[in-house]
Write a protein that holds these residues in place. Structure first.
Motif, PDB file in Angstrom:
ATOM      1  N   LEU A  13       0.833  -1.201   0.000  1.00 16.71           N
ATOM      2  CA  LEU A  13       0.000   0.000   0.000  1.00 16.71           C
ATOM      3  C   LEU A  13       0.867   1.250   0.000  1.00 16.71           C
ATOM      4  O   LEU A  13       1.821   1.342   0.772  1.00 16.71           O
ATOM      5  CB  LEU A  13      -0.901   0.016   1.242  1.00 16.71           C
ATOM      6  CG  LEU A  13      -1.778  -1.217   1.462  1.00 16.71           C
ATOM      7  CD1 LEU A  13      -2.439  -1.153   2.834  1.00 16.71           C
ATOM      8  CD2 LEU A  13      -2.810  -1.330   0.381  1.00 16.71           C
ATOM      9  N   ARG A  14       0.533   2.210  -0.851  1.00 14.58           N
ATOM     10  CA  ARG A  14       1.200   3.507  -0.828  1.00 14.58           C
ATOM     11  C   ARG A  14       0.788   4.224   0.452  1.00 14.58           C
ATOM     12  O   ARG A  14      -0.149   3.819   1.145  1.00 14.58           O
ATOM     13  CB  ARG A  14       0.829   4.324  -2.067  1.00 14.58           C
ATOM     14  CG  ARG A  14       1.208   3.680  -3.397  1.00 14.58           C
ATOM     15  CD  ARG A  14       2.701   3.657  -3.674  1.00 14.58           C
ATOM     16  NE  ARG A  14       3.281   4.959  -3.821  1.00 14.58           N
ATOM     17  CZ  ARG A  14       3.469   5.601  -4.963  1.00 14.58           C
ATOM     18  NH1 ARG A  14       3.126   5.027  -6.102  1.00 14.58           N
ATOM     19  NH2 ARG A  14       4.004   6.793  -4.981  1.00 14.58           N
ATOM     20  N   ALA A  15       1.449   5.308   0.793  1.00 16.14           N
ATOM     21  CA  ALA A  15       1.258   5.985   2.085  1.00 16.14           C
ATOM     22  C   ALA A  15      -0.204   6.329   2.366  1.00 16.14           C
ATOM     23  O   ALA A  15      -0.709   6.066   3.464  1.00 16.14           O
ATOM     24  CB  ALA A  15       2.124   7.237   2.165  1.00 16.14           C
ATOM     25  N   GLU A  16      -0.880   6.908   1.404  1.00 15.19           N
ATOM     26  CA  GLU A  16      -2.275   7.309   1.614  1.00 15.19           C
ATOM     27  C   GLU A  16      -3.156   6.095   1.894  1.00 15.19           C
ATOM     28  O   GLU A  16      -4.000   6.113   2.794  1.00 15.19           O
ATOM     29  CB  GLU A  16      -2.793   8.069   0.383  1.00 15.19           C
ATOM     30  CG  GLU A  16      -4.172   8.653   0.561  1.00 15.19           C
ATOM     31  CD  GLU A  16      -4.230   9.778   1.578  1.00 15.19           C
ATOM     32  OE1 GLU A  16      -5.268   9.882   2.267  1.00 15.19           O
ATOM     33  OE2 GLU A  16      -3.261  10.545   1.704  1.00 15.19           O
ATOM     34  N   GLU A  17      -2.957   5.024   1.128  1.00 13.19           N
ATOM     35  CA  GLU A  17      -3.738   3.803   1.320  1.00 13.19           C
ATOM     36  C   GLU A  17      -3.409   3.144   2.654  1.00 13.19           C
ATOM     37  O   GLU A  17      -4.295   2.653   3.345  1.00 13.19           O
ATOM     38  CB  GLU A  17      -3.449   2.809   0.197  1.00 13.19           C
ATOM     39  CG  GLU A  17      -3.819   3.288  -1.180  1.00 13.19           C
ATOM     40  CD  GLU A  17      -3.225   2.415  -2.264  1.00 13.19           C
ATOM     41  OE1 GLU A  17      -2.031   2.054  -2.178  1.00 13.19           O
ATOM     42  OE2 GLU A  17      -3.963   2.093  -3.205  1.00 13.19           O
ATOM     43  N   ALA A  18      -2.113   3.100   2.994  1.00 13.11           N
ATOM     44  CA  ALA A  18      -1.689   2.483   4.254  1.00 13.11           C
ATOM     45  C   ALA A  18      -2.271   3.232   5.445  1.00 13.11           C
ATOM     46  O   ALA A  18      -2.753   2.619   6.403  1.00 13.11           O
ATOM     47  CB  ALA A  18      -0.163   2.445   4.334  1.00 13.11           C
ATOM     48  N   ALA A  19      -2.232   4.537   5.380  1.00 10.94           N
ATOM     49  CA  ALA A  19      -2.789   5.337   6.477  1.00 10.94           C
ATOM     50  C   ALA A  19      -4.289   5.103   6.602  1.00 10.94           C
ATOM     51  O   ALA A  19      -4.803   4.897   7.712  1.00 10.94           O
ATOM     52  CB  ALA A  19      -2.491   6.817   6.237  1.00 10.94           C
ATOM     53  N   ARG A  20      -4.989   5.109   5.486  1.00  7.81           N
ATOM     54  CA  ARG A  20      -6.438   4.871   5.496  1.00  7.81           C
ATOM     55  C   ARG A  20      -6.735   3.478   6.044  1.00  7.81           C
ATOM     56  O   ARG A  20      -7.654   3.296   6.831  1.00  7.81           O
ATOM     57  CB  ARG A  20      -7.010   5.028   4.093  1.00  7.81           C
ATOM     58  CG  ARG A  20      -8.528   4.988   4.064  1.00  7.81           C
ATOM     59  CD  ARG A  20      -9.146   5.208   2.685  1.00  7.81           C
ATOM     60  NE  ARG A  20      -8.545   6.313   1.935  1.00  7.81           N
ATOM     61  CZ  ARG A  20      -7.808   6.158   0.841  1.00  7.81           C
ATOM     62  NH1 ARG A  20      -7.583   4.962   0.340  1.00  7.81           N
ATOM     63  NH2 ARG A  20      -7.315   7.202   0.216  1.00  7.81           N
ATOM     64  N   TYR A  21      -5.953   2.482   5.647  1.00  7.67           N
ATOM     65  CA  TYR A  21      -6.110   1.104   6.123  1.00  7.67           C
ATOM     66  C   TYR A  21      -6.001   1.038   7.647  1.00  7.67           C
ATOM     67  O   TYR A  21      -6.719   0.282   8.294  1.00  7.67           O
ATOM     68  CB  TYR A  21      -5.040   0.225   5.464  1.00  7.67           C
ATOM     69  CG  TYR A  21      -5.104  -1.231   5.810  1.00  7.67           C
ATOM     70  CD1 TYR A  21      -6.100  -2.046   5.287  1.00  7.67           C
ATOM     71  CD2 TYR A  21      -4.143  -1.809   6.640  1.00  7.67           C
ATOM     72  CE1 TYR A  21      -6.151  -3.397   5.595  1.00  7.67           C
ATOM     73  CE2 TYR A  21      -4.180  -3.153   6.945  1.00  7.67           C
ATOM     74  CZ  TYR A  21      -5.179  -3.945   6.422  1.00  7.67           C
ATOM     75  OH  TYR A  21      -5.223  -5.282   6.730  1.00  7.67           O
TER      76      TYR A  21
END
Length: 67
Positions: free
Chosen positions: A10-18
């Protein structure tokens, strides 16, 4: 039509949202050594592995690591 597979990285935005946090919070936690570091499959591309994030979140929740 079947659902698209969930990406393992996951890229940063996706990882944070996850994880339910903001991107800036994720970066701050990584900088302080309190969250998993990303891996770099190519120069300049940081991704977080979903299983690293799961293990980290389980640890925060006090859950035992899977065997």
């Amino acid at each position: 039509m079947p659902d698209a597979p969930h990406p393992r990285g996951l890229r940063a935005e996706e990882a944070a949202r996850y994880c339910g946090i903001s991107r800036s919070s994720l970066h701050a936690l990584v900088a302080r050594g309190q969250a998993p570091k990303p891996v770099y499959p190519t120069k300049g591309i940081a991704i977080w592995l979903r299983e690293d994030l799961d293990r980290w979140l389980d640890g925060l929740a006090g859950r035992p690591a899977p065997s």
